[in-house]
Scaffold this active site. Structure first.
Site, PDB file in Angstrom:
ATOM      1  N   LYS A 117       1.080  -0.741  -0.150  1.00 26.40           N
ATOM      2  CA  LYS A 117      -0.086  -0.177   0.094  1.00 26.40           C
ATOM      3  C   LYS A 117       0.863   1.788  -0.247  1.00 26.40           C
ATOM      4  O   LYS A 117       0.613   1.727  -0.727  1.00 26.40           O
ATOM      5  CB  LYS A 117      -0.653   0.054   0.886  1.00 26.40           C
ATOM      6  CG  LYS A 117      -1.786  -0.685   1.272  1.00 26.40           C
ATOM      7  CD  LYS A 117      -2.973  -1.063   2.580  1.00 26.40           C
ATOM      8  CE  LYS A 117      -2.408  -1.323   3.797  1.00 26.40           C
ATOM      9  NZ  LYS A 117      -1.366  -2.452   4.006  1.00 26.40           N
ATOM     10  N   ARG A 137      -9.413   1.307   9.056  1.00 25.97           N
ATOM     11  CA  ARG A 137      -8.601  -0.114   9.244  1.00 25.97           C
ATOM     12  C   ARG A 137      -9.521  -1.052  10.017  1.00 25.97           C
ATOM     13  O   ARG A 137      -9.917  -1.749  10.030  1.00 25.97           O
ATOM     14  CB  ARG A 137      -8.057   0.228  10.249  1.00 25.97           C
ATOM     15  CG  ARG A 137      -6.157  -0.700   9.248  1.00 25.97           C
ATOM     16  CD  ARG A 137      -5.146  -0.679  10.071  1.00 25.97           C
ATOM     17  NE  ARG A 137      -4.272  -1.086   9.910  1.00 25.97           N
ATOM     18  CZ  ARG A 137      -3.323  -0.559   9.397  1.00 25.97           C
ATOM     19  NH1 ARG A 137      -2.644   0.744   8.979  1.00 25.97           N
ATOM     20  NH2 ARG A 137      -2.152  -1.430   9.017  1.00 25.97           N
ATOM     21  N   ARG A 170      11.656  -5.873   4.704  1.00 24.02           N
ATOM     22  CA  ARG A 170      10.722  -4.206   4.957  1.00 24.02           C
ATOM     23  C   ARG A 170      12.022  -3.862   5.764  1.00 24.02           C
ATOM     24  O   ARG A 170      12.498  -3.806   6.840  1.00 24.02           O
ATOM     25  CB  ARG A 170       9.638  -3.776   5.079  1.00 24.02           C
ATOM     26  CG  ARG A 170       9.456  -2.917   5.088  1.00 24.02           C
ATOM     27  CD  ARG A 170       7.697  -1.984   5.099  1.00 24.02           C
ATOM     28  NE  ARG A 170       6.985  -2.841   6.103  1.00 24.02           N
ATOM     29  CZ  ARG A 170       5.674  -2.933   6.083  1.00 24.02           C
ATOM     30  NH1 ARG A 170       5.035  -1.996   5.218  1.00 24.02           N
ATOM     31  NH2 ARG A 170       5.324  -3.378   7.128  1.00 24.02           N
ATOM     32  N   ARG A 193      10.990  -2.181  10.696  1.00 21.04           N
ATOM     33  CA  ARG A 193      10.015  -1.411  12.395  1.00 21.04           C
ATOM     34  C   ARG A 193       9.961  -2.705  13.300  1.00 21.04           C
ATOM     35  O   ARG A 193       9.640  -3.884  12.861  1.00 21.04           O
ATOM     36  CB  ARG A 193       8.673  -1.348  11.505  1.00 21.04           C
ATOM     37  CG  ARG A 193       8.388  -0.835  10.387  1.00 21.04           C
ATOM     38  CD  ARG A 193       7.195  -0.235  10.006  1.00 21.04           C
ATOM     39  NE  ARG A 193       5.474  -1.002  10.313  1.00 21.04           N
ATOM     40  CZ  ARG A 193       5.078  -0.815   9.710  1.00 21.04           C
ATOM     41  NH1 ARG A 193       4.449  -0.368   8.315  1.00 21.04           N
ATOM     42  NH2 ARG A 193       3.545  -1.469  10.397  1.00 21.04           N
ATOM     43  N   ARG A 223      -0.681  -8.615  13.476  1.00 20.30           N
ATOM     44  CA  ARG A 223      -1.519  -7.472  12.469  1.00 20.30           C
ATOM     45  C   ARG A 223      -1.965  -8.626  11.560  1.00 20.30           C
ATOM     46  O   ARG A 223      -2.781  -7.444  11.013  1.00 20.30           O
ATOM     47  CB  ARG A 223      -0.068  -7.392  11.950  1.00 20.30           C
ATOM     48  CG  ARG A 223       0.123  -6.203  13.001  1.00 20.30           C
ATOM     49  CD  ARG A 223       1.910  -5.359  12.726  1.00 20.30           C
ATOM     50  NE  ARG A 223       1.667  -4.485  11.226  1.00 20.30           N
ATOM     51  CZ  ARG A 223       2.840  -5.117  10.386  1.00 20.30           C
ATOM     52  NH1 ARG A 223       3.695  -5.614  10.716  1.00 20.30           N
ATOM     53  NH2 ARG A 223       2.414  -4.111   9.262  1.00 20.30           N
TER      54      ARG A 223
HETATM   55  P1  ADP Z   1       2.538  -1.906   3.014  1.00 22.00           P
HETATM   56  O1  ADP Z   1       2.540  -0.415   2.973  1.00 22.00           O
HETATM   57  O2  ADP Z   1       1.044  -2.103   2.820  1.00 22.00           O
HETATM   58  O3  ADP Z   1       2.422  -2.277   4.437  1.00 22.00           O
HETATM   59  P2  ADP Z   1       4.383  -1.976   1.293  1.00 22.00           P
HETATM   60  O4  ADP Z   1       4.707  -1.004   0.662  1.00 22.00           O
HETATM   61  O5  ADP Z   1       5.413  -0.907   2.702  1.00 22.00           O
HETATM   62  O6  ADP Z   1       3.031  -2.338   2.377  1.00 22.00           O
HETATM   63  O7  ADP Z   1       5.527  -3.129   1.395  1.00 22.00           O
HETATM   64  C1  ADP Z   1       6.207  -4.460   1.508  1.00 22.00           C
HETATM   65  C2  ADP Z   1       7.691  -4.398   1.565  1.00 22.00           C
HETATM   66  O8  ADP Z   1       7.426  -4.936   0.323  1.00 22.00           O
HETATM   67  C3  ADP Z   1       7.794  -3.333   1.101  1.00 22.00           C
HETATM   68  O9  ADP Z   1       9.461  -3.599   2.096  1.00 22.00           O
HETATM   69  C4  ADP Z   1       8.024  -3.370   0.331  1.00 22.00           C
HETATM   70  O10 ADP Z   1       9.314  -2.554  -0.721  1.00 22.00           O
HETATM   71  C5  ADP Z   1       7.833  -4.532  -0.921  1.00 22.00           C
HETATM   72  N1  ADP Z   1       7.863  -4.424  -2.121  1.00 22.00           N
HETATM   73  C6  ADP Z   1       6.242  -3.666  -1.901  1.00 22.00           C
HETATM   74  N2  ADP Z   1       5.825  -3.606  -3.367  1.00 22.00           N
HETATM   75  C7  ADP Z   1       6.401  -4.887  -3.629  1.00 22.00           C
HETATM   76  C8  ADP Z   1       6.097  -5.596  -4.575  1.00 22.00           C
HETATM   77  N3  ADP Z   1       5.299  -5.902  -6.360  1.00 22.00           N
HETATM   78  N4  ADP Z   1       7.104  -6.907  -5.306  1.00 22.00           N
HETATM   79  C9  ADP Z   1       7.619  -7.034  -4.190  1.00 22.00           C
HETATM   80  N5  ADP Z   1       7.919  -6.024  -3.088  1.00 22.00           N
HETATM   81  C10 ADP Z   1       7.388  -5.596  -3.019  1.00 22.00           C
HETATM   82  P1  AMP Z   2       0.619   0.829   9.033  1.00 21.89           P
HETATM   83  O1  AMP Z   2       2.132   1.612   9.250  1.00 21.89           O
HETATM   84  O2  AMP Z   2      -0.173   0.955   8.444  1.00 21.89           O
HETATM   85  O3  AMP Z   2       1.402  -0.581   8.947  1.00 21.89           O
HETATM   86  O4  AMP Z   2       0.204   0.267  10.658  1.00 21.89           O
HETATM   87  C1  AMP Z   2       1.082  -0.052  11.453  1.00 21.89           C
HETATM   88  C2  AMP Z   2       0.690   0.794  12.624  1.00 21.89           C
HETATM   89  O5  AMP Z   2       0.047   1.751  13.003  1.00 21.89           O
HETATM   90  C3  AMP Z   2      -1.129  -1.106  13.103  1.00 21.89           C
HETATM   91  O6  AMP Z   2      -0.843  -2.287  12.797  1.00 21.89           O
HETATM   92  C4  AMP Z   2      -2.153   0.076  13.679  1.00 21.89           C
HETATM   93  O7  AMP Z   2      -1.543  -0.561  14.856  1.00 21.89           O
HETATM   94  C5  AMP Z   2      -1.489   1.351  14.004  1.00 21.89           C
HETATM   95  N1  AMP Z   2      -2.727   2.292  12.416  1.00 21.89           N
HETATM   96  C6  AMP Z   2      -1.684   3.009  11.162  1.00 21.89           C
HETATM   97  N2  AMP Z   2      -3.643   3.059  11.342  1.00 21.89           N
HETATM   98  C7  AMP Z   2      -4.432   2.697  12.242  1.00 21.89           C
HETATM   99  C8  AMP Z   2      -5.971   2.721  12.458  1.00 21.89           C
HETATM  100  N3  AMP Z   2      -6.773   3.670  10.904  1.00 21.89           N
HETATM  101  N4  AMP Z   2      -6.096   2.935  13.143  1.00 21.89           N
HETATM  102  C9  AMP Z   2      -6.162   2.127  14.199  1.00 21.89           C
HETATM  103  N5  AMP Z   2      -4.638   1.746  13.767  1.00 21.89           N
HETATM  104  C10 AMP Z   2      -3.576   2.003  13.197  1.00 21.89           C
END
Ligand code: ADP
Ligand code: AMP
Length: 220
Positions: free
Chosen positions: A13, A88, A127, A161, A172
């Site tokens: 995302k 969420r 990541r 993270r 999660r």
């Molecule tokens: P989210 O925001 O949904 O938690 P991220 O955008 O942080 O996900 O992506 C999670 C991990 O996967 C990151 O390390 C990113 O670099 C990697 N990633 C994102 N898109 C792809 C893809 N299409 N193919 C492989 N790895 C990806």
């Molecule tokens: P994310 O960066 O989107 O993976 O979010 C990391 C963490 O932040 C989540 O696991 C939750 O603990 C908190 N968080 C992010 N967005 C929300 C939301 N809309 N509602 C509640 N908790 C959130």
């Protein structure tokens, strides 16, 4: 445009949001990034959020909705926004609807990034994000920075993270299935959901998302 991105943790995302927001000239609003900025800034909100985030749980709705609302009301979000990680759960989705209805505006689309659980586990395990700005996202094998441990965008230090460690990830994913997935049906009932297969190269997924948005635009 006003867009919501949904999908499990690690679906990509944040990665897609940065690219789509740039292409569409709208701000990328990530509640996860906002919480992490509060944690870095050692604010009261950051202290509260950290305890929930480290446990893999959702931060309580009251503070999350207030923070998201405040961000959406900033001048740069007047013409549209791309929400990443918010809403969420169904009560956050209802709060967002209420907020938008009050302004006589509507969402244009909800993009659902579809990836297998095996793939999200691999993505999360590798990541690495930047200390200066958690929207600068890399992966140790899929999206390597030019210099190991250093952010390509700003030169900041890359780190894993706290909530990307295995135990928290399991929690999660559980929270995603029980609390977040129901919003997909909520938005399906409004005819807003577009499912994007999110396995494959990052640029290809961005292309699929932009194509889908064009089609949505044409049907309105
Ligand atoms: P989210 O925001 O949904 O938690 P991220 O955008 O942080 O996900 O992506 C999670 C991990 O996967 C990151 O390390 C990113 O670099 C990697 N990633 C994102 N898109 C792809 C893809 N299409 N193919 C492989 N790895 C990806
Ligand atoms: P994310 O960066 O989107 O993976 O979010 C990391 C963490 O932040 C989540 O696991 C939750 O603990 C908190 N968080 C992010 N967005 C929300 C939301 N809309 N509602 C509640 N908790 C959130």
């Amino acid at each position: 445009m006003r867009i919501v991105l949904v999908g499990p943790p690690g679906a990509g995302k944040g990665t897609q949001a940065v690219r789509l927001a740039e292409k569409l000239s709208i701000p990328h609003i990530s509640t996860g990034d906002l919480f992490r900025a509060n944690i870095s800034g050692q604010t009261e909100l950051g202290k509260l959020a950290k305890s929930y985030m480290d446990a893999g749980e959702l931060v309580p709705d009251e503070v999350t909705i207030a923070m998201a609302k405040d961000r959406m009301e900033q001048p740069d979000a007047e013409g549209g926004f791309l929400l990443d990680g918010f809403p969420r759960n169904v009560s956050q989705a209802e709060a967002l609807d209420e907020l938008l209805t009050g302004e006589s505006i509507t969402l244009d689309a909800v993009l659902d990034l579809e990836v297998s659980e095996d793939e999200v586990v691999k993505r999360i395990a590798g990541r690495r994000i930047c200390r200066n700005d958690s929207s600068h996202v890399f992966h140790v094998t899929y999206s390597k920075p030019k210099r190991e441990g250093v952010c390509d965008v700003c030169g900041g230090e890359l780190y894993q993270r706290d909530d990307d460690h295995e135990d928290t990830v399991r929690k999660r994913l559980e929270v995603y299935h029980s609390q977040t997935e129901p919003i997909i049906d909520y938005y399906k009932a409004q005819g807003l959901v577009v499912t994007i297969p999110a396995l494959g190269p990052v640029d290809e997924i961005t292309r699929r998302a932009l194509e889908a948005l064009k089609r949505e635009d044409a049907t309105q």
